[in-house]
Design a protein around this motif. Sequence first.
Motif, PDB file in Angstrom:
ATOM      1  N   SER A  53       0.807  -1.220   0.000  1.00 39.92           N
ATOM      2  CA  SER A  53       0.000   0.000   0.000  1.00 39.92           C
ATOM      3  C   SER A  53       0.840   1.269   0.000  1.00 39.92           C
ATOM      4  N   LEU A  54       2.164   1.136   0.153  1.00 39.18           N
ATOM      5  CA  LEU A  54       3.029   2.319   0.165  1.00 39.18           C
ATOM      6  C   LEU A  54       2.991   3.021  -1.193  1.00 39.18           C
ATOM      7  N   THR A  55       3.086   4.344  -1.157  1.00 36.13           N
ATOM      8  CA  THR A  55       3.004   5.150  -2.376  1.00 36.13           C
ATOM      9  C   THR A  55       4.231   6.043  -2.526  1.00 36.13           C
ATOM     10  N   ALA A  56       4.345   6.635  -3.685  1.00 38.05           N
ATOM     11  CA  ALA A  56       5.436   7.580  -3.918  1.00 38.05           C
ATOM     12  C   ALA A  56       5.325   8.768  -2.967  1.00 38.05           C
ATOM     13  N   ALA A  57       4.104   9.170  -2.642  1.00 42.71           N
ATOM     14  CA  ALA A  57       3.910  10.263  -1.692  1.00 42.71           C
ATOM     15  C   ALA A  57       4.440   9.880  -0.312  1.00 42.71           C
ATOM     16  N   ASP A  58       4.230   8.625   0.094  1.00 42.33           N
ATOM     17  CA  ASP A  58       4.789   8.151   1.365  1.00 42.33           C
ATOM     18  C   ASP A  58       6.308   8.269   1.358  1.00 42.33           C
ATOM     19  N   ALA A  59       6.916   7.880   0.250  1.00 41.01           N
ATOM     20  CA  ALA A  59       8.374   7.940   0.141  1.00 41.01           C
ATOM     21  C   ALA A  59       8.864   9.376   0.277  1.00 41.01           C
ATOM     22  N   ARG A  60       8.202  10.309  -0.405  1.00 42.37           N
ATOM     23  CA  ARG A  60       8.603  11.719  -0.315  1.00 42.37           C
ATOM     24  C   ARG A  60       8.462  12.229   1.114  1.00 42.37           C
ATOM     25  N   ARG A  61       7.357  11.904   1.751  1.00 43.94           N
ATOM     26  CA  ARG A  61       7.106  12.376   3.121  1.00 43.94           C
ATOM     27  C   ARG A  61       8.119  11.796   4.113  1.00 43.94           C
ATOM     28  N   GLY A  63      11.266  11.169   3.246  1.00 43.81           N
ATOM     29  CA  GLY A  63      12.604  11.590   2.847  1.00 43.81           C
ATOM     30  C   GLY A  63      13.365  10.542   2.059  1.00 43.81           C
ATOM     31  N   ALA A  64      12.674   9.521   1.552  1.00 44.70           N
ATOM     32  CA  ALA A  64      13.332   8.489   0.750  1.00 44.70           C
ATOM     33  C   ALA A  64      13.539   8.984  -0.673  1.00 44.70           C
ATOM     34  N   ALA A  65      14.550   8.432  -1.339  1.00 43.59           N
ATOM     35  CA  ALA A  65      14.863   8.860  -2.704  1.00 43.59           C
ATOM     36  C   ALA A  65      13.758   8.463  -3.682  1.00 43.59           C
ATOM     37  N   SER A  66      13.079   7.362  -3.392  1.00 43.32           N
ATOM     38  CA  SER A  66      12.018   6.886  -4.276  1.00 43.32           C
ATOM     39  C   SER A  66      11.195   5.851  -3.523  1.00 43.32           C
ATOM     40  N   LEU A  67      10.067   5.460  -4.121  1.00 43.38           N
ATOM     41  CA  LEU A  67       9.255   4.407  -3.522  1.00 43.38           C
ATOM     42  C   LEU A  67      10.039   3.104  -3.483  1.00 43.38           C
ATOM     43  N   ALA A  69      13.257   2.764  -3.215  1.00 44.65           N
ATOM     44  CA  ALA A  69      14.262   2.859  -2.154  1.00 44.65           C
ATOM     45  C   ALA A  69      13.631   2.648  -0.788  1.00 44.65           C
ATOM     46  N   LEU A  70      12.429   3.187  -0.586  1.00 42.38           N
ATOM     47  CA  LEU A  70      11.732   3.003   0.686  1.00 42.38           C
ATOM     48  C   LEU A  70      11.432   1.522   0.910  1.00 42.38           C
ATOM     49  N   ARG A  71      10.912   0.853  -0.111  1.00 35.92           N
ATOM     50  CA  ARG A  71      10.576  -0.567   0.019  1.00 35.92           C
ATOM     51  C   ARG A  71      11.829  -1.418   0.236  1.00 35.92           C
ATOM     52  N   GLN A  72      12.889  -1.095  -0.482  1.00 34.88           N
ATOM     53  CA  GLN A  72      14.131  -1.851  -0.316  1.00 34.88           C
ATOM     54  C   GLN A  72      14.673  -1.697   1.102  1.00 34.88           C
ATOM     55  N   GLY A  73      14.590  -0.477   1.639  1.00 37.29           N
ATOM     56  CA  GLY A  73      15.051  -0.249   3.001  1.00 37.29           C
ATOM     57  C   GLY A  73      14.272  -1.058   4.022  1.00 37.29           C
ATOM     58  N   LEU A  74      12.985  -1.182   3.802  1.00 35.56           N
ATOM     59  CA  LEU A  74      12.146  -1.936   4.727  1.00 35.56           C
ATOM     60  C   LEU A  74      12.368  -3.440   4.606  1.00 35.56           C
ATOM     61  N   GLU A  75      12.919  -3.893   3.472  1.00 39.68           N
ATOM     62  CA  GLU A  75      13.170  -5.319   3.294  1.00 39.68           C
ATOM     63  C   GLU A  75      14.495  -5.750   3.924  1.00 39.68           C
ATOM     64  N   ARG A  76      15.359  -4.775   4.235  1.00 41.97           N
ATOM     65  CA  ARG A  76      16.689  -5.134   4.738  1.00 41.97           C
ATOM     66  C   ARG A  76      16.664  -5.609   6.185  1.00 41.97           C
ATOM     67  N   VAL A  77      15.778  -5.047   7.005  1.00 41.18           N
ATOM     68  CA  VAL A  77      15.777  -5.323   8.444  1.00 41.18           C
ATOM     69  C   VAL A  77      14.453  -5.954   8.849  1.00 41.18           C
ATOM     70  N   HIS A  78      14.528  -7.138   9.423  1.00 35.67           N
ATOM     71  CA  HIS A  78      13.349  -7.858   9.928  1.00 35.67           C
ATOM     72  C   HIS A  78      12.197  -7.871   8.908  1.00 35.67           C
ATOM     73  N   PRO A  79      12.436  -8.416   7.733  1.00 32.10           N
ATOM     74  CA  PRO A  79      11.389  -8.396   6.699  1.00 32.10           C
ATOM     75  C   PRO A  79      10.143  -9.194   7.078  1.00 32.10           C
ATOM     76  N   ASP A  80      10.235 -10.025   8.121  1.00 31.38           N
ATOM     77  CA  ASP A  80       9.086 -10.823   8.540  1.00 31.38           C
ATOM     78  C   ASP A  80       8.125 -10.042   9.443  1.00 31.38           C
ATOM     79  N   ARG A  81       8.554  -8.870   9.902  1.00 33.42           N
ATOM     80  CA  ARG A  81       7.716  -8.093  10.820  1.00 33.42           C
ATOM     81  C   ARG A  81       6.791  -7.146  10.050  1.00 33.42           C
ATOM     82  N   PRO A  82       5.643  -6.794  10.643  1.00 32.83           N
ATOM     83  CA  PRO A  82       4.740  -5.846   9.973  1.00 32.83           C
ATOM     84  C   PRO A  82       5.334  -4.444   9.909  1.00 32.83           C
ATOM     85  N   VAL A  83       4.824  -3.658   8.955  1.00 33.69           N
ATOM     86  CA  VAL A  83       5.292  -2.288   8.749  1.00 33.69           C
ATOM     87  C   VAL A  83       4.342  -1.317   9.451  1.00 33.69           C
TER      88      VAL A  83
END
Length: 275
Positions: A53-61, A63-67, A69-83
């Motif tokens: 459900s994450l959007t490009a607007a979420d990424a901008r808000r 401070g991520a470089a792109s959507l 990049a935001l998703r990749q960052g969230l996959e690096r640490v504890h990818p099994d946990r909820p966001v």
Amino acid sequence: MQIRPAELAAIRAGDIDVAFRRWERPRLKVGTRMRTAVGLVEVTSVDRLPVRSLTAADARRAGAASLAALRQGLERVHPDRPVYRIGLRYAGADPRQALREAVPDAAEIGAIVAWLDRLDLASPTGPWTRATLLLIDELPATRAPDLAQRMGRDTPSFKQNVRKLKERGLTESLDIGYRLSARGAAILDHEGHPRSAQDRAALEPGTPLPHIGAPATRALTAYGVVRLEQVARLSESEVLALHGVGPYALRHLRTAMDAAGLSFRDDPGATPETP
């Protein structure tokens, strides 16, 4: 919740107002105010949501470089946990900053002295408050483990005690170690404690240095610079010439100074003035 210095500056400027974290359960409540290097940051919302459900607007808000990049960052640490999406806003200066710089009157001194006495009486290891204040005054910007060793204490319990003093505005944290505040100095002077640092110049009010790393903090502190307003009296080249200050520290100093409406003195060839 850890927030990087650049993100804190952007939150203060209003450019970032959300963060995303993977948690097993919510770790913050709406209305929580976190004390940070730039002041108070308030939690305005905490919402669990699917990654899809994450959007490009979420990424901008955030401070991520792109959507992506935001998703990749969230996959690096504890990818099994909820966001969780955490809403954030700058809520003003840390009230302890003004407290540190306010020299107490007679009534306040009496109340602080009585509070210190109560802490000493309640301590199972004996009186510690004045000795801790005097040690910090003698050895500012010194690692907590080194100070704890001088006190014959373990580091966690020493830090816990210093936090109690900090809550009353008697000390302030630096990137390395601590510094006695004007308020803390007034207490020691009132009680007549012999202070090795008594001949130092009066503490200058202003904005504390951001987290710039241990070597840079030591270099600036040794030069007498502990506030951003003092950094603004120097040029970039003068600061960079200090042993221990590198591009990382300079970048974070620039970010913090921009957020505070300050800038380096624009005369790189001038002789450095005494801070």
